[in-house]
Structure formats: structure tokens, C-alpha cells
Design a protein around this motif. Structure first.
Motif, short mmCIF file in Angstrom:
data_model
loop_
_atom_site.label_atom_id
_atom_site.label_comp_id
_atom_site.label_asym_id
_atom_site.label_seq_id
_atom_site.Cartn_x
_atom_site.Cartn_y
_atom_site.Cartn_z
N GLU A 136 -15.63 -9.17 58.78
CA GLU A 136 -15.56 -8.54 60.09
C GLU A 136 -16.20 -9.41 61.16
O GLU A 136 -17.12 -10.18 60.89
CB GLU A 136 -16.24 -7.16 60.08
N TYR A 156 -19.32 -9.36 71.44
CA TYR A 156 -20.07 -8.82 70.33
C TYR A 156 -19.37 -7.60 69.75
O TYR A 156 -18.75 -6.82 70.47
CB TYR A 156 -21.47 -8.39 70.78
N ALA A 157 -19.51 -7.43 68.45
CA ALA A 157 -19.09 -6.18 67.84
C ALA A 157 -20.02 -5.08 68.32
O ALA A 157 -21.22 -5.31 68.56
CB ALA A 157 -19.16 -6.31 66.32
N ASP A 158 -19.50 -3.87 68.43
CA ASP A 158 -20.32 -2.75 68.89
C ASP A 158 -21.53 -2.54 68.00
O ASP A 158 -22.60 -2.15 68.47
CB ASP A 158 -19.48 -1.48 68.94
N SER A 159 -21.38 -2.81 66.72
CA SER A 159 -22.45 -2.55 65.76
C SER A 159 -23.66 -3.46 65.94
O SER A 159 -24.74 -3.15 65.44
CB SER A 159 -21.91 -2.68 64.33
N VAL A 160 -23.49 -4.58 66.65
CA VAL A 160 -24.60 -5.52 66.81
C VAL A 160 -25.01 -5.70 68.27
O VAL A 160 -26.00 -6.37 68.56
CB VAL A 160 -24.27 -6.89 66.20
N LYS A 161 -24.25 -5.10 69.17
CA LYS A 161 -24.53 -5.27 70.60
C LYS A 161 -25.94 -4.80 70.92
O LYS A 161 -26.37 -3.73 70.50
CB LYS A 161 -23.49 -4.49 71.40
N ARG A 209 -28.61 -6.16 69.81
CA ARG A 209 -29.54 -6.62 68.76
C ARG A 209 -29.33 -8.09 68.44
O ARG A 209 -30.29 -8.79 68.11
CB ARG A 209 -29.34 -5.80 67.48
N LYS A 250 -30.95 -4.16 60.24
CA LYS A 250 -30.79 -2.93 59.48
C LYS A 250 -30.22 -3.27 58.10
O LYS A 250 -29.54 -4.29 57.95
CB LYS A 250 -29.81 -2.00 60.21
N GLU A 275 -27.66 -2.19 56.76
CA GLU A 275 -26.21 -2.34 56.87
C GLU A 275 -25.78 -3.68 57.45
O GLU A 275 -24.58 -3.99 57.48
CB GLU A 275 -25.59 -1.19 57.68
N ASP A 276 -26.73 -4.50 57.88
CA ASP A 276 -26.41 -5.87 58.32
C ASP A 276 -26.34 -6.83 57.13
O ASP A 276 -25.98 -8.00 57.31
CB ASP A 276 -27.46 -6.38 59.31
#
Length: 123
Positions: free
Chosen positions: A46, A60-65, A67, A87, A89-90
Motif C-alpha cells: 500500500e 500521504y496516505a490518510d493513515s499516516v498523515k 505522523r 503504531k 499497525e505501522d
């Protein structure tokens, strides 16, 4: 042709930070847009972040924006991914990728890939 070598992965506790580096061979690094992708076990690779050839545009992907931060140093032929507030999940293998000129966010738009570096975030 460009060859990419990632480094900087490792084991970190949740909330910690890591900085990944991707060193590129060749004299035309500044003409390539660069991206970071990741792949967790059993999941698709991904998109994480991307940067234009001159660093002026980033995605950036929303999941990392908020951070993660992507940056590049064309004088050093290197792109970076600063990862903060990590996290569990990273956790994934992180890959850098290159494509000519135009920045992109889809993995099938990239032509060159590194071997990846493992990032493990413990809870």
C-alpha cells in the motif's frame, strides 16, 4: 536505470520514531519522483507517501498523515521517511520506489523498487 537501497528499519515501541532512508544510484536522481510503500504480512502493498522530483509536492496516505514526513536531498541522492508516533499497525516491510518526473500514488505507476526494510512496532 536507478537502483534503490533502503535502510533505517528496526524494532521500536509504540509512540516511538524511526527515520527510513533510501539511497539511489545514478546521476539523474533529481529527475525522479519518489514514493514509499509498505506491505504487512498477508496484505497488499500500500501507498504511504510520495514526493515530487523537486520536493515541492508531497502526498500521504490518510493513515499516516500528520505522523509521517517524506523529504529528499537531491545532492545526496536520498529520500527519507520520518515516522513519528508509530503504531503497531505501522508494522510492515517498507519499500521506496522511483518513477520519472511525475509524482504518483499507485504502486503500478512506479518503475524501480528497493528490496525493502522491516519496521516492527511493538505495543
Amino acid at each position: 536505470q536507478v537502483q534503490l537501497v533502503e535502510s533505517g528499519g528496526g524494532l521500536v515501541q509504540a509512540g516511538g520514531s524511526l527515520r527510513l532512508s533510501c539511497a539511489a544510484s545514478g546521476r539523474t536522481f533529481s529527475s525522479y519522483a519518489m514514493g514509499w510503500f509498505r506491505q504487512a504480512p498477508g496484505k497488499e502493498r500500500e501507498f504511504v507517501a510520495a514526493i515530487s522530483w523537486n520536493g515541492a509536492t508531497t502526498y500521504y496516505a490518510d493513515s499516516v498523515k500528520g505522523r509521517f514526513t517524506i523529504s529528499r536531498d537531491n545532492a545526496k541522492n536520498t529520500v527519507y521517511l520520518q515516522m513519528n508516533s508509530l503504531k503497531p499497525e505501522d508494522t510492515a516491510v517498507y519499500y521506496c520506489a522511483a518513477r520519472k518526473i511525475v509524482v504518483a500514488t499507485r504502486k503500478d505507476e512506479y518503475d524501480y523498487w528497493g528490496q525493502g526494510t522491516q519496521v516492527t512496532v511493538s505495543s
